[in-house]
Design a protein around this motif. Structure first.
Motif, PDB file in Angstrom:
ATOM      1  N   SER A  55      -8.955  10.260  -0.622  1.00  0.00           N
ATOM      2  CA  SER A  55      -7.947   9.825  -1.581  1.00  0.00           C
ATOM      3  C   SER A  55      -8.617   8.998  -2.654  1.00  0.00           C
ATOM      4  O   SER A  55      -9.620   8.317  -2.408  1.00  0.00           O
ATOM      5  CB  SER A  55      -6.864   8.981  -0.900  1.00  0.00           C
ATOM      6  N   GLN A  56      -8.035   9.048  -3.850  1.00  0.00           N
ATOM      7  CA  GLN A  56      -8.507   8.146  -4.898  1.00  0.00           C
ATOM      8  C   GLN A  56      -7.852   6.793  -4.683  1.00  0.00           C
ATOM      9  O   GLN A  56      -6.640   6.689  -4.484  1.00  0.00           O
ATOM     10  CB  GLN A  56      -8.157   8.674  -6.286  1.00  0.00           C
ATOM     11  N   LEU A  57      -8.664   5.743  -4.706  1.00  0.00           N
ATOM     12  CA  LEU A  57      -8.179   4.383  -4.498  1.00  0.00           C
ATOM     13  C   LEU A  57      -7.849   3.751  -5.856  1.00  0.00           C
ATOM     14  O   LEU A  57      -8.723   3.606  -6.704  1.00  0.00           O
ATOM     15  CB  LEU A  57      -9.235   3.552  -3.769  1.00  0.00           C
ATOM     16  N   VAL A  58      -6.587   3.407  -6.032  1.00  0.00           N
ATOM     17  CA  VAL A  58      -6.127   2.732  -7.246  1.00  0.00           C
ATOM     18  C   VAL A  58      -5.794   1.304  -6.853  1.00  0.00           C
ATOM     19  O   VAL A  58      -4.892   1.048  -6.060  1.00  0.00           O
ATOM     20  CB  VAL A  58      -4.893   3.429  -7.850  1.00  0.00           C
ATOM     21  N   LEU A  59      -6.540   0.352  -7.396  1.00  0.00           N
ATOM     22  CA  LEU A  59      -6.420  -1.050  -7.016  1.00  0.00           C
ATOM     23  C   LEU A  59      -5.877  -1.854  -8.194  1.00  0.00           C
ATOM     24  O   LEU A  59      -6.475  -1.874  -9.273  1.00  0.00           O
ATOM     25  CB  LEU A  59      -7.783  -1.583  -6.588  1.00  0.00           C
ATOM     26  N   LEU A  60      -4.720  -2.469  -7.994  1.00  0.00           N
ATOM     27  CA  LEU A  60      -4.037  -3.220  -9.051  1.00  0.00           C
ATOM     28  C   LEU A  60      -3.962  -2.411 -10.346  1.00  0.00           C
ATOM     29  O   LEU A  60      -4.221  -2.903 -11.437  1.00  0.00           O
ATOM     30  CB  LEU A  60      -4.705  -4.574  -9.278  1.00  0.00           C
ATOM     31  N   ASN A  73       2.684  -2.785  -6.814  1.00  0.00           N
ATOM     32  CA  ASN A  73       2.048  -1.843  -5.883  1.00  0.00           C
ATOM     33  C   ASN A  73       0.529  -2.009  -6.000  1.00  0.00           C
ATOM     34  O   ASN A  73      -0.124  -1.211  -6.646  1.00  0.00           O
ATOM     35  CB  ASN A  73       2.477  -0.414  -6.213  1.00  0.00           C
ATOM     36  N   PRO A  74      -0.026  -3.074  -5.376  1.00  0.00           N
ATOM     37  CA  PRO A  74      -1.451  -3.382  -5.584  1.00  0.00           C
ATOM     38  C   PRO A  74      -2.413  -2.316  -5.080  1.00  0.00           C
ATOM     39  O   PRO A  74      -3.500  -2.176  -5.618  1.00  0.00           O
ATOM     40  CB  PRO A  74      -1.644  -4.707  -4.848  1.00  0.00           C
ATOM     41  N   SER A  77     -10.754  -7.020   3.322  1.00  0.00           N
ATOM     42  CA  SER A  77     -10.929  -7.336   1.901  1.00  0.00           C
ATOM     43  C   SER A  77      -9.728  -6.844   1.094  1.00  0.00           C
ATOM     44  O   SER A  77      -9.293  -7.489   0.128  1.00  0.00           O
ATOM     45  CB  SER A  77     -12.220  -6.721   1.352  1.00  0.00           C
ATOM     46  N   LEU A  78      -9.151  -5.710   1.492  1.00  0.00           N
ATOM     47  CA  LEU A  78      -7.951  -5.220   0.823  1.00  0.00           C
ATOM     48  C   LEU A  78      -6.763  -6.133   1.103  1.00  0.00           C
ATOM     49  O   LEU A  78      -5.903  -6.340   0.229  1.00  0.00           O
ATOM     50  CB  LEU A  78      -7.641  -3.792   1.280  1.00  0.00           C
ATOM     51  N   TRP A  79      -6.710  -6.693   2.309  1.00  0.00           N
ATOM     52  CA  TRP A  79      -5.639  -7.637   2.613  1.00  0.00           C
ATOM     53  C   TRP A  79      -5.705  -8.852   1.691  1.00  0.00           C
ATOM     54  O   TRP A  79      -4.663  -9.392   1.274  1.00  0.00           O
ATOM     55  CB  TRP A  79      -5.688  -8.083   4.074  1.00  0.00           C
ATOM     56  N   GLN A 130       0.853  -1.191   0.000  1.00  0.00           N
ATOM     57  CA  GLN A 130       0.000   0.000   0.000  1.00  0.00           C
ATOM     58  C   GLN A 130       0.883   1.233   0.000  1.00  0.00           C
ATOM     59  O   GLN A 130       1.762   1.375   0.845  1.00  0.00           O
ATOM     60  CB  GLN A 130      -0.887   0.004   1.242  1.00  0.00           C
ATOM     61  N   ASN A 131       0.655   2.092  -0.945  1.00  0.00           N
ATOM     62  CA  ASN A 131       1.438   3.316  -1.061  1.00  0.00           C
ATOM     63  C   ASN A 131       0.482   4.503  -1.052  1.00  0.00           C
ATOM     64  O   ASN A 131      -0.619   4.417  -1.605  1.00  0.00           O
ATOM     65  CB  ASN A 131       2.228   3.302  -2.379  1.00  0.00           C
TER      66      ASN A 131
END
Length: 493
Positions: free
Chosen positions: A86-91, A74-75, A109-111, A39-40
């Motif tokens: 924040s905007q969530l960028v997933l994969l 960086n998932p 769920s993110l884990w 997570q970044n």
């Protein structure tokens, strides 16, 4: 696959630096090594070849490791946009803007996404080199950890701890961090490093004795001197690396409150006769010979700030006096006549007047444009081609400019998946482009210097990407010289 996580005693302790240097060093040892950060949180982002968005730091680390950056490095990427969201960028794929309190409700769920991505790497590298975030022992956050101890415990790998002597209290930093870790994590320690030492290293010769009294089972790998010339870009847009550098003609970069992709300024550091200055006050524009409006994660909010601080009027006055103005991404959008975000998809909702330096308007849409392209910049004497990328949510269109004098012309061209098209606009000492990385072209920098009538300018003799490779190798040399890496070698054997 084995795994090593680089943890830090605090933010900006040198985790990103260490992963980059260690990755370059391991690559030289013949190890197939890949970087990973679960997570970044950063507005400095990079576009992969597939069109995914990841933190710039992981892209830099991938290149140092000899790998092509991909989204699985960086998932989870959080891009702060103001007001606690924040905007969530997933994969690699941009999603909704989310408040911190709502984000933490989805930790489990993110884990699962993080754990699945860790499994993705198991047969794709010899070593996964993980980077932590902040401190691994923030007691109020440890139960929501996705990026520090949980991934390395899950993999049963090892960790290295980096302490920042520049902040002071390095013994308390390192010893305190270690003893606040749960036993299951303490047992995975591979060693620790003291980072950013300035001055005579002999003054720290007795450090190991003092550390050993409190941490007899954790090896001391050594102390790293701070080398100003060996600092790659940071993932933090507001860190010290985004401060003024160089000497000579002043190129003023506007430090927006929601600044993004500050690394666009870095290629100028190779040239002589140029001072890169980040400014946020009108008085600092007085002697600027070029003004650059960089990217923004909340363009409407930052444009409103530009007007309210008086900087917008100062920029317009400087343009009237002959100073070239350059806008990149969000800064490009601000150069137009009007910006409209009906739903607040890119930050603040509403409509706001632009600087009016180019006859165009921007409408923000939910679909985010994320692509990597080949930029093509032509002059009468030369053509530069290099990789660049764009990340934006707005669609910018020209307004009828028959009365514009001089008329707008395309800024450059791009090769986008085999299709060549115009990109950006220029007119009357104003350049605008959506492309990040435009100044990696020596010819673009040279053309801007000529437009600004800057004297005593000396362009670098090395291309930016070649300079970066030299930098990564020099970072590997530094850790090889000053650290005892035998513990790492034994773990990998």
């Amino acid at each position: 696959m084995k795994a090593i996580s680089v943890l830090g005693t605090s933010s900006n302790a040198g985790k990103s630096w260490m992963v980059t240097a260690l990755g370059a060093w391991l690559r030289r040892q013949g190890v197939r090594v890949a970087p990973f950060k679960a997570q970044n949180m950063s507005n400095n982002s990079y576009v992969t070849l597939e069109g995914g968005e990841i933190g710039r730091a992981q892209a830099v680390q991938a290149i140092a490791c000899g790998m092509r950056p991909i989204a699985e490095m960086n998932p989870i990427l959080l891009k702060p946009s103001g007001k606690g969201t924040s905007q969530l960028v997933l994969l690699g794929r941009a999603g909704e803007h989310i408040a911190a309190v709502d984000y933490y409700q989805h930790i489990e769920s993110l884990w699962l996404t993080v754990a699945e991505t860790l499994e993705f790497w198991r047969d794709r590298c010899d070593l996964l080199l993980l980077e932590g975030a902040g401190s691994p022992v923030e007691l109020n956050l440890m139960q929501r950890d996705l990026v520090n101890l949980r991934p390395i415990v899950h993999l049963q790998g090892r960790w290295l701890l980096v302490g920042d002597i520049e902040k002071g209290g390095v013994f308390a930093q390192i010893i305190g961090t270690y003893h606040l870790m749960p036993a299951i994590a303490q047992n995975l320690g591979l060693g620790f490093v003291v980072n950013k030492f300035r001055g005579d290293l002999r003054l720290f010769n007795d450090a190991e004795f003092h550390f050993h009294k409190h941490m007899p089972n954790l090896p001391y790998l050594g102390v790293l001197p701070y080398e100003n010339d060996l600092q790659p870009e940071s993932e933090d847009s507001l860190c010290i690396e985004a401060e003024s550098k160089g000497s000579g003609a002043k190129i003023a970069w506007i430090r927006f409150p929601h600044l993004s992709n500050s690394q666009d300024s870095q290629p100028w550091q190779l040239d002589l006769g140029i001072a890169t200055c980040w400014i946020d006050q009108v008085r600092d524009l007085i002697d600027a010979q070029v003004i650059i409006l960089p990217g923004s994660k909340n363009t409407l909010s930052d444009l409103q700030w530009l007007w309210s601080t008086g900087l917008a009027s100062a920029i317009l006055e400087a343009h009237q006096q002959g100073v070239p103005i350059v806008g990149i991404c969000g800064g490009y959008q601000m150069l137009g006549q009007v910006l409209r975000d009906r739903q607040g998809v890119a930050g603040n909702a509403g409509e706001i007047r632009g600087l009016g330096l180019l006859p165009m308007r921007t409408e923000f849409m939910e679909v985010k444009q994320v692509r990597q392209v080949t930029a093509i910049y032509q002059t009468e004497q030369h053509t530069d081609r290099w990789n660049a990328y764009e990340i934006h949510m707005g669609i910018t269109e020209p307004i009828n400019n028959l009365d514009q004098s001089p008329p707008m012309q395309p800024f450059l061209q791009v090769d986008d998946a085999g299709t060549r098209r115009d990109e950006g606009w220029q007119s009357d000492r104003v350049w605008g482009t959506y492309l990040h990385g435009i100044f990696e072209s020596p010819q673009v920098r040279q053309s801007l210097v000529q437009l600004a009538k800057i004297a005593n300018y000396q362009p670098a003799k090395i291309l930016w990407q070649a300079h970066q490779q030299q930098l990564y190798n020099s970072m590997a040399d530094l850790i090889e010289t000053h650290l005892d890496l035998s513990a790492v070698c034994r773990y990998l054997a």
